[in-house]
Scaffold this motif. Structure first.
Motif, PDB file in Angstrom:
ATOM      1  N   HIS A 236      30.548 -10.309  -0.553  1.00  0.00           N
ATOM      2  CA  HIS A 236      31.281  -9.462  -1.173  1.00  0.00           C
ATOM      3  C   HIS A 236      30.512 -10.044  -3.216  1.00  0.00           C
ATOM      4  O   HIS A 236      29.883 -10.642  -2.973  1.00  0.00           O
ATOM      5  CB  HIS A 236      32.390  -9.962  -1.523  1.00  0.00           C
ATOM      6  CG  HIS A 236      33.913  -9.549  -2.030  1.00  0.00           C
ATOM      7  ND1 HIS A 236      33.929  -9.709  -3.642  1.00  0.00           N
ATOM      8  CD2 HIS A 236      34.758  -8.970  -2.509  1.00  0.00           C
ATOM      9  CE1 HIS A 236      35.044  -8.911  -4.581  1.00  0.00           C
ATOM     10  NE2 HIS A 236      34.713  -8.022  -3.507  1.00  0.00           N
ATOM     11  N   LEU A 244      33.786 -15.181  -0.253  1.00  0.00           N
ATOM     12  CA  LEU A 244      34.159 -13.166   1.338  1.00  0.00           C
ATOM     13  C   LEU A 244      32.595 -12.844   1.742  1.00  0.00           C
ATOM     14  O   LEU A 244      31.879 -12.919   0.779  1.00  0.00           O
ATOM     15  CB  LEU A 244      34.940 -12.741   0.783  1.00  0.00           C
ATOM     16  CG  LEU A 244      36.279 -13.696   0.747  1.00  0.00           C
ATOM     17  CD1 LEU A 244      37.092 -11.561   0.192  1.00  0.00           C
ATOM     18  CD2 LEU A 244      37.545 -13.844   1.389  1.00  0.00           C
ATOM     19  N   TYR A 246      30.980 -10.583   4.877  1.00  0.00           N
ATOM     20  CA  TYR A 246      31.906  -9.296   6.127  1.00  0.00           C
ATOM     21  C   TYR A 246      30.461  -8.971   6.877  1.00  0.00           C
ATOM     22  O   TYR A 246      29.142  -9.136   6.567  1.00  0.00           O
ATOM     23  CB  TYR A 246      32.355  -7.879   4.758  1.00  0.00           C
ATOM     24  CG  TYR A 246      33.501  -8.487   3.874  1.00  0.00           C
ATOM     25  CD1 TYR A 246      34.353  -8.015   4.241  1.00  0.00           C
ATOM     26  CD2 TYR A 246      32.509  -8.615   2.727  1.00  0.00           C
ATOM     27  CE1 TYR A 246      35.672  -8.399   3.576  1.00  0.00           C
ATOM     28  CE2 TYR A 246      33.983  -9.260   1.889  1.00  0.00           C
ATOM     29  CZ  TYR A 246      35.454  -8.774   2.462  1.00  0.00           C
ATOM     30  OH  TYR A 246      36.669  -9.388   1.375  1.00  0.00           O
ATOM     31  N   THR A 275      34.508  -8.125  10.834  1.00  0.00           N
ATOM     32  CA  THR A 275      35.327  -9.021  10.621  1.00  0.00           C
ATOM     33  C   THR A 275      34.809 -10.040   8.059  1.00  0.00           C
ATOM     34  O   THR A 275      33.876  -9.794   8.271  1.00  0.00           O
ATOM     35  CB  THR A 275      34.973 -10.678  11.093  1.00  0.00           C
ATOM     36  OG1 THR A 275      34.782 -10.608  12.602  1.00  0.00           O
ATOM     37  CG2 THR A 275      35.730 -11.649  10.562  1.00  0.00           C
ATOM     38  N   GLU A 276      36.306  -9.963   8.174  1.00  0.00           N
ATOM     39  CA  GLU A 276      35.659 -10.732   6.513  1.00  0.00           C
ATOM     40  C   GLU A 276      35.808 -12.572   6.797  1.00  0.00           C
ATOM     41  O   GLU A 276      36.888 -13.212   7.778  1.00  0.00           O
ATOM     42  CB  GLU A 276      37.168 -11.189   5.956  1.00  0.00           C
ATOM     43  CG  GLU A 276      37.011 -10.886   4.433  1.00  0.00           C
ATOM     44  CD  GLU A 276      38.792 -11.107   3.764  1.00  0.00           C
ATOM     45  OE1 GLU A 276      37.864 -10.193   3.256  1.00  0.00           O
ATOM     46  OE2 GLU A 276      38.875 -11.343   3.953  1.00  0.00           O
ATOM     47  N   TRP A 277      34.684 -13.499   6.030  1.00  0.00           N
ATOM     48  CA  TRP A 277      34.409 -14.399   6.739  1.00  0.00           C
ATOM     49  C   TRP A 277      34.778 -15.153   5.010  1.00  0.00           C
ATOM     50  O   TRP A 277      33.947 -14.983   4.671  1.00  0.00           O
ATOM     51  CB  TRP A 277      33.472 -15.047   6.688  1.00  0.00           C
ATOM     52  CG  TRP A 277      32.891 -14.477   8.880  1.00  0.00           C
ATOM     53  CD1 TRP A 277      32.218 -13.214   8.578  1.00  0.00           C
ATOM     54  CD2 TRP A 277      33.151 -14.937   9.218  1.00  0.00           C
ATOM     55  NE1 TRP A 277      32.263 -12.801  10.062  1.00  0.00           N
ATOM     56  CE2 TRP A 277      32.343 -14.372  10.582  1.00  0.00           C
ATOM     57  CE3 TRP A 277      33.587 -16.792  10.088  1.00  0.00           C
ATOM     58  CZ2 TRP A 277      32.365 -14.487  11.828  1.00  0.00           C
ATOM     59  CZ3 TRP A 277      33.697 -16.112  11.969  1.00  0.00           C
ATOM     60  CH2 TRP A 277      32.846 -15.797  12.492  1.00  0.00           C
ATOM     61  N   LYS A 278      35.740 -16.565   5.601  1.00  0.00           N
ATOM     62  CA  LYS A 278      35.931 -17.135   3.978  1.00  0.00           C
ATOM     63  C   LYS A 278      35.056 -18.149   3.753  1.00  0.00           C
ATOM     64  O   LYS A 278      35.549 -19.433   4.853  1.00  0.00           O
ATOM     65  CB  LYS A 278      36.965 -17.733   4.335  1.00  0.00           C
ATOM     66  CG  LYS A 278      37.992 -18.815   3.013  1.00  0.00           C
ATOM     67  CD  LYS A 278      37.934 -17.656   1.306  1.00  0.00           C
ATOM     68  CE  LYS A 278      38.262 -18.374  -0.124  1.00  0.00           C
ATOM     69  NZ  LYS A 278      37.829 -18.028  -0.695  1.00  0.00           N
ATOM     70  N   ARG A 292      38.553 -13.529   8.815  1.00  0.00           N
ATOM     71  CA  ARG A 292      39.522 -12.867   9.618  1.00  0.00           C
ATOM     72  C   ARG A 292      39.390 -11.421  10.012  1.00  0.00           C
ATOM     73  O   ARG A 292      38.824 -10.872   9.059  1.00  0.00           O
ATOM     74  CB  ARG A 292      40.727 -13.040   7.979  1.00  0.00           C
ATOM     75  CG  ARG A 292      41.788 -11.899   8.261  1.00  0.00           C
ATOM     76  CD  ARG A 292      41.664 -11.336   6.931  1.00  0.00           C
ATOM     77  NE  ARG A 292      41.269 -10.390   5.645  1.00  0.00           N
ATOM     78  CZ  ARG A 292      41.577  -9.291   5.530  1.00  0.00           C
ATOM     79  NH1 ARG A 292      42.213  -8.411   6.559  1.00  0.00           N
ATOM     80  NH2 ARG A 292      40.508  -8.865   5.259  1.00  0.00           N
ATOM     81  N   MET A 294      39.062  -7.739  11.186  1.00  0.00           N
ATOM     82  CA  MET A 294      40.210  -6.727  10.123  1.00  0.00           C
ATOM     83  C   MET A 294      39.282  -5.417  10.778  1.00  0.00           C
ATOM     84  O   MET A 294      40.699  -4.511  10.450  1.00  0.00           O
ATOM     85  CB  MET A 294      38.683  -6.305   8.611  1.00  0.00           C
ATOM     86  CG  MET A 294      38.514  -7.814   8.151  1.00  0.00           C
ATOM     87  SD  MET A 294      37.905  -6.843   7.145  1.00  0.00           S
ATOM     88  CE  MET A 294      38.141  -5.753   5.432  1.00  0.00           C
ATOM     89  N   PRO A 358      38.411  -4.236   1.014  1.00  0.00           N
ATOM     90  CA  PRO A 358      38.878  -5.441   1.907  1.00  0.00           C
ATOM     91  C   PRO A 358      40.181  -6.420   0.595  1.00  0.00           C
ATOM     92  O   PRO A 358      40.837  -6.994   1.875  1.00  0.00           O
ATOM     93  CB  PRO A 358      37.495  -5.883   1.728  1.00  0.00           C
ATOM     94  CG  PRO A 358      36.801  -5.519   1.380  1.00  0.00           C
ATOM     95  CD  PRO A 358      37.435  -4.399   0.487  1.00  0.00           C
ATOM     96  N   TYR A 368      43.504  -4.072   5.729  1.00  0.00           N
ATOM     97  CA  TYR A 368      42.641  -3.353   4.883  1.00  0.00           C
ATOM     98  C   TYR A 368      43.374  -2.439   4.170  1.00  0.00           C
ATOM     99  O   TYR A 368      44.472  -2.494   4.735  1.00  0.00           O
ATOM    100  CB  TYR A 368      41.186  -2.966   5.218  1.00  0.00           C
ATOM    101  CG  TYR A 368      41.164  -1.840   6.725  1.00  0.00           C
ATOM    102  CD1 TYR A 368      40.597  -0.506   5.484  1.00  0.00           C
ATOM    103  CD2 TYR A 368      41.271  -2.140   7.364  1.00  0.00           C
ATOM    104  CE1 TYR A 368      41.059   0.277   6.764  1.00  0.00           C
ATOM    105  CE2 TYR A 368      41.163  -1.169   8.147  1.00  0.00           C
ATOM    106  CZ  TYR A 368      41.441  -0.042   8.199  1.00  0.00           C
ATOM    107  OH  TYR A 368      40.994   0.891   8.717  1.00  0.00           O
TER     108      TYR A 368
END
Length: 572
Positions: A236, A244, A246, A275-278, A292, A294, A358, A368
């Motif tokens: 991001h 973040l 992706y 997938t979104e990753w923190k 997470r 998506m 996102p 999303y």
């Protein structure tokens, strides 16, 4: 894209006993479901990129082939197809000339594997001919682009920079596919992705694993190749603050309910997942991240998945479009497999480039956002996918934003034409009814392309540069050169995955409604002036491009994992 491997059966359907005079051996095809399922897996891994049982593709249609040739002869052809061609079999030689892709020997396939493979193929009997009225289109086009790509009289001087860790003992030794330079206040970080599931950070030319998708996602798969695996990644724009990241990756079919499914009468080969990753600490050497999901999409084949995501790097916080994610969705092979309604339709995402937010949650699955500025976001029709930014793509494998603002999409073609396109919102780039600047008719063995009609449908947009399969088999998307070599400035450098040829077009010549002239570089690797296939000692180069720190421009082959940097460009 694994073209040589998947060319395993390239001329299979034409390999028959000359004159049919010789008596065929007794069939030994198995009817055991476990063996046939094993053959299905082998087919997906080795053959599906070039063959199917409905349409001619990079190779011929294989339905009914076991009725046309004996088990013994087909087995020999699989083990060493080139030896059969060299023996002078007229049908095999003719098909080799038609499809233009060299085939390696495959002695590694054991008799039991060949039996399973052929037993699976034997379950697909000869299909009825598909009738399509093409009378108004004239004759099929045999040579789409007669003008050959000329040499530019320029040689790229390449210096070996590093070698990626091998992730297999067989070729391709690696599946390195993408680089990414992350700018930080304390210095830049260079990342490289291997589709087999490893994300590396490269420091002092050492490859350190930052993330391992197989450990993060137990259902992750990177077989059968064909671009499956960890497809792509992107940070991001505010990654250093929000952590973040992706990604896209593949999982086994049925791993979870799909957001984009279809009728159960159509097979599912695998699922693509966004997938979104923190990431807990964006500065860490190894990412500890919480996922997470998506988007999850079913695909009817292992081909043409989600291979590229980008944010617009030119935008700043607060500017319109900042933080919106562009994501390519290939057609999943649906066009040539006989399910064209699964791509380029208002209700389907396949064959499209999406633009999503996102941070939003107004999508159908609530995971999303659909930007209000998207061209289809305000139709008022609930069946229209507002996330679709542009459509009509078969396999848009790479997207890059040029310094002048153009967004260039490289599009891998079917049996005829490779494309470069300029991405614009709301446009339709034609697939599956167009391929390059031609009409595409998918009709089994009679699939062909035709010249555009005098009064063409205005809804289609055509490529700004293209080449046909006399020149190569699969376009490798590249980048506009922005370094210090004067002779390369303003050139979009790209190439052909299979043949390892490196081309360029002038960025200024890329304009909608026009065809830019493609020219070819000569290549010098260190002190050796040669071709890429000769360098890697493999007829399929499996070439890719990437960018590094300080505008470094890299070229590599998955075949051997050696990464070369462009150091100079000289006149021949």
């Amino acid at each position: 894209m694994n073209f040589i491997k998947s060319s395993l059966l390239l001329m299979l359907c034409g390999f028959t006993v000359a004159g049919q005079a010789q008596k065929k051996a007794a069939p030994t095809y198995s009817t055991n479901k476990l063996i046939i399922d094993r053959g299905d897996a082998l087919f997906q891994k080795n053959c599906a990129e070039c063959h199917n049982f409905r349409q001619r593709g990079i190779g011929p249609v294989l339905s009914g082939v076991t009725a046309d040739a004996s088990y013994t002869y087909l087995s020999k052809f699989i083990v060493n197809s080139q030896a059969v061609i060299k023996s002078g079999n007229k049908r095999a030689v003719a098909l080799f000339a038609e499809y233009k892709i060299p085939m390696p020997a495959h002695p590694q396939l054991k008799p039991a594997e060949i039996n399973a493979l052929l037993s699976f193929i034997n379950t697909h009997k000869k299909a009825a001919e598909v009738y399509v009225n093409t009378a108004e289109l004239g004759a099929p086009v045999k040579d789409p682009i007669p003008t050959k790509i000329a040499k530019a009289g320029l040689t790229l001087k390449l210096e070996e920079w590093a070698t990626a860790p091998a992730t297999s003992t067989k070729k391709p030794l690696t599946r390195i596919n993408q680089t990414y330079v992350l700018k930080t206040p304390t210095g830049n970080r260079l990342f490289m992705l291997d589709l087999r599931g490893k994300l590396y950070e490269i420091k002092d030319k050492q490859f350190n694993v930052v993330m391992d998708m197989a450990k993060e996602k137990p259902k992750f798969i990177h077989e059968p190749g064909l671009a499956s695996g960890w497809g792509t990644f992107v940070f991001h724009p505010d990654f250093l603050k929000n952590g973040l990241l992706y990604t896209t990756h593949t999982e086994k079919k049925g791993s979870a309910p799909a957001d984009f499914a279809y009728a159960d009468s159509i097979p599912v080969a695998l699922q693509w997942v966004v997938t979104e990753w923190k990431v807990k600490d964006p500065a860490a050497a190894v990412f500890e991240a919480t996922p997470r999901e998506m988007i999850r999409m079913d695909n009817p084949s292992a081909m043409h998945g989600m291979q590229q995501m980008i944010f617009d790097p030119t935008l700043k916080p607060g500017m319109p479009g900042y933080g919106l994610l562009y994501l390519d969705f290939g057609d999943g092979g649906s066009g040539e497999l006989g399910y064209p309604w699964l791509c380029n339709g208002s209700t389907e995402p396949r064959g499209s480039i999406l633009r999503i937010d996102p941070m939003g949650r107004n999508s159908r699955n609530g995971k999303y956002g659909i930007p209000a500025s998207n061209p289809r976001a305000k139709t008022g029709d609930p069946t229209v996918l507002g996330e679709v930014y542009a459509r009509g793509f078969r396999n848009p494998n790479k997207i890059t934003r040029a310094p002048d603002g153009k967004v260039i999409v490289s599009e891998i073609g079917y049996t005829n034409v490779e494309e470069l396109n300029i991405l614009k919102p709301g446009l339709n780039y034609g697939w599956p009814t167009r391929e390059g600047t031609f009409v595409s008719v998918l009709a089994g063995k009679k699939s062909a392309i035709y010249n555009l009609p005098a009064h063409d449908d205005p809804k289609y947009t055509y490529p700004v540069a293209q080449y046909d399969h006399d020149e190569g088999n699969s376009v490798a998307g590249g980048f506009v050169y922005t370094g210090d070599i004067a002779a390369l400035k303003g050139k979009y450098i790209f190439g052909d995955i299979v043949k390892g040829r490196v081309f360029y077009v002038e960025l200024a010549d890329l304009k909608l409604g026009q065809q830019a002239v493609i020219k070819e570089f000569d290549l010098q690797f260190g002190d050796l002036k040669t071709t890429y296939p000769q360098l890697v000692k493999n007829p399929k180069t499996d070439m890719r491009f990437g960018l590094g720190e300080n505008n470094a421009f890299y070229i590599w082959a998955k075949t051997d994992g050696k990464i070369w940097q462009i150091k100079d460009c000289v006149t021949n």
